[in-house]
Enzyme design. Structure first.
Site, mmCIF file in Angstrom:
data_model
loop_
_atom_site.group_PDB
_atom_site.id
_atom_site.type_symbol
_atom_site.label_atom_id
_atom_site.label_comp_id
_atom_site.label_asym_id
_atom_site.label_seq_id
_atom_site.Cartn_x
_atom_site.Cartn_y
_atom_site.Cartn_z
ATOM 1 N N GLN A 115 4.421 26.780 -0.550
ATOM 2 C CA GLN A 115 5.690 26.003 -0.553
ATOM 3 C C GLN A 115 5.097 24.918 -1.172
ATOM 4 O OE1 GLN A 115 7.748 23.871 2.568
ATOM 5 N NE2 GLN A 115 9.267 25.132 2.046
ATOM 6 N N CYS B 98 14.134 20.410 3.598
ATOM 7 C CA CYS B 98 12.812 18.832 5.161
ATOM 8 C C CYS B 98 13.445 17.507 4.768
ATOM 9 C CB CYS B 98 11.629 19.751 4.315
ATOM 10 S SG CYS B 98 11.250 17.647 5.177
ATOM 11 N N GLY C 195 16.995 29.389 14.314
ATOM 12 C CA GLY C 195 17.107 29.903 15.791
ATOM 13 C C GLY C 195 16.869 31.128 16.575
ATOM 14 N N GLY D 223 10.758 30.588 12.596
ATOM 15 C CA GLY D 223 9.644 29.383 12.973
ATOM 16 C C GLY D 223 8.869 28.659 13.660
HETATM 17 C C1 LIG Z 1 6.361 20.839 12.793
HETATM 18 C C2 LIG Z 1 7.337 21.498 11.991
HETATM 19 C C3 LIG Z 1 7.048 21.490 11.070
HETATM 20 C C4 LIG Z 1 8.173 22.021 9.361
HETATM 21 N N1 LIG Z 1 8.022 21.582 8.662
HETATM 22 C C5 LIG Z 1 8.129 22.307 7.118
HETATM 23 C C6 LIG Z 1 7.498 22.781 5.857
HETATM 24 O O1 LIG Z 1 7.036 22.161 5.565
HETATM 25 N N2 LIG Z 1 8.525 22.901 5.385
HETATM 26 C C7 LIG Z 1 9.549 24.087 5.532
HETATM 27 O O2 LIG Z 1 10.256 24.433 4.783
HETATM 28 N N3 LIG Z 1 10.725 24.215 6.790
HETATM 29 C C8 LIG Z 1 9.545 23.494 7.731
HETATM 30 N N4 LIG Z 1 9.672 23.123 8.724
HETATM 31 C C9 LIG Z 1 11.124 24.318 9.139
HETATM 32 C C10 LIG Z 1 10.772 25.514 9.256
HETATM 33 O O3 LIG Z 1 10.820 25.791 8.417
HETATM 34 C C11 LIG Z 1 12.077 25.782 10.079
HETATM 35 O O4 LIG Z 1 13.036 25.442 8.658
HETATM 36 C C12 LIG Z 1 12.712 25.334 10.668
HETATM 37 O O5 LIG Z 1 12.174 24.902 12.096
HETATM 38 C C13 LIG Z 1 14.121 26.565 11.317
HETATM 39 O O6 LIG Z 1 14.018 27.527 12.050
HETATM 40 P P1 LIG Z 1 13.299 28.068 13.350
HETATM 41 O O7 LIG Z 1 14.418 27.702 14.664
HETATM 42 O O8 LIG Z 1 12.503 29.608 13.624
HETATM 43 O O9 LIG Z 1 12.195 27.244 13.868
HETATM 44 C C14 LIG Z 1 8.694 22.722 9.874
HETATM 45 C C15 LIG Z 1 9.563 22.670 11.022
HETATM 46 C C16 LIG Z 1 8.699 22.016 12.545
HETATM 47 C C17 LIG Z 1 8.638 22.438 13.985
#
Ligand SMILES: Cc1cc2nc3c(=O)[nH]c(=O)nc-3n(C[C@H](O)[C@H](O)[C@H](O)COP(=O)(O)O)c2cc1C
Length: 319
Positions: free
Chosen positions: A53, A83, A196, A216
């Site tokens: 990425q 982001c 989520g 994520g």
């Molecule tokens: C600690 C942390 C770091 C993250 N870093 C990135 C990143 O580098 N690039 C990105 O696209 N999303 C990043 N995200 C967002 C996740 O990829 C994801 O889009 C977001 O957490 C929602 O999905 P989830 O509910 O399955 O966690 C990060 C999330 C967390 C918690």
């Protein structure tokens, strides 16, 4: 995910699913062009398929970074348009690019010209006061016209002022229907939903409307769920039956890394959720926290920690 899905984490996750695609942390074009490339981009061959990425908004720099990524052997280049951190906004990339669909299209086009591997975009449904119907369509239309091979959509807005990055992952409401509508209007390009999604039951529900699902936080915090991915979604056996087998299979990798000077804790920190819900999990975590950071900590330390956990197939917990 920044600070989470480093190469040690990805090797660990790959031992639980052969089929899921893994993503690096976001790397900025500046870091790739001017930083220590081998350290930033190097990865273990076992990680395939793995996507790099990128964060950036200069088309020429993104094209060069994508080319470097392809030379390193990555299977996909993904552009971060999601982001919301201040640092990223200062650099005019990440989620603030939702307001600049033409620039995103230029960036995608430049990367597509530079590499033969797929180029994808990860975005939000909108930012700030944007109308998500218009903003997401414009972003997607430009990216697809420029050749994007897939769109990954975190199904909530990002608020660039007033919310921290962490709050921006929880507070803006999820709107899965908006992503389903994008898929319906973009039938020829894979649309992957994110945000989520808690378990494989939910994954299967989303797959009725979209082409893929990105997990994520749950993949990191409850990694044992990944052991069910191949059997439940792909009809193939899991690479290992239990989490203990997974960690045992990590040992050769860990030994090689320790010999290179990596500290045990840099690897075992990703195991915090490994035994979530199993008797002995807390003792495992505590043992590693206390002993994993000591000089000379090695695979014996990890084995001693594992011995504190009760036996039992991790997959049964996921059911
Ligand atoms: C600690 C942390 C770091 C993250 N870093 C990135 C990143 O580098 N690039 C990105 O696209 N999303 C990043 N995200 C967002 C996740 O990829 C994801 O889009 C977001 O957490 C929602 O999905 P989830 O509910 O399955 O966690 C990060 C999330 C967390 C918690």
């Amino acid at each position: 995910m920044m600070d989470w899905t480093d190469r040690h984490c990805r090797v660990f996750h790959r031992l639980m699913t052969r089929r899921a695609r893994l993503y690096t942390e976001m790397l900025t074009t500046g870091a790739i062009l001017h930083g220590e490339r081998r350290r930033l981009l190097g990865f273990d061959p076992s990680e395939h398929p793995v996507a790099l990425q990128l964060g950036g908004s200069n088309a020429r720099d993104l094209a060069t970074a994508a080319e470097i990524g392809e030379d390193f052997g990555y299977d996909e280049i993904n552009l971060n348009v999601g982001c919301p951190s201040d640092r990223v906004q200062d650099g005019r990339f990440g989620a603030c690019l939702m307001a600049e669909p033409a620039l995103v299209a230029n960036c995608v086009q430049a990367m597509k010209r530079a590499v033969g591997i797929p180029v994808t975009v990860k975005c939000r449904i909108g930012i700030d006061e944007q109308d998500t119907e218009i903003a997401l369509d414009e972003l997607a239309r430009g990216a697809v016209a420029a050749g994007a091979d897939a769109l990954i959509v975190h199904a909530r807005k990002a608020w660039l002022k007033g919310l921290s990055p962490k709050e921006n992952r929880d507070i803006p409401p999820l709107d899965y229907d908006r992503v389903y509508r994008l898929k319906a209007s973009t039938p020829d390009v894979p649309v992957i939903i994110n945000g989520g999604i808690a378990d494989l039951v939910e994954v299967k529900q989303h797959l009725a409307y979209v082409d893929g699902v990105m997990l994520g936080r749950v993949a990191y915090q409850e990694p044992w769920r990944l052991l069910s991915t191949d059997p439940e979604l792909f009809g193939e056996p899991a690479p290992h039956a239990t989490m203990k087998d997974v960690l045992e299979a990590m040992m050769p990798y860990i030994e090689t890394e320790l010999a290179r000077g990596t500290r045990l804790h840099s690897i075992t920190r990703h195991f915090v959720g490994a035994f979530h819900g199993v008797r002995g999990a807390r003792a495992f975590r505590r043992y590693l926290a206390e002993n994993g950071v000591r000089p000379g900590a090695g695979v014996t330390t990890l084995r001693e920690a594992i011995a504190l956990v009760e036996d039992g197939p991790a997959v049964s917990i996921a059911a």
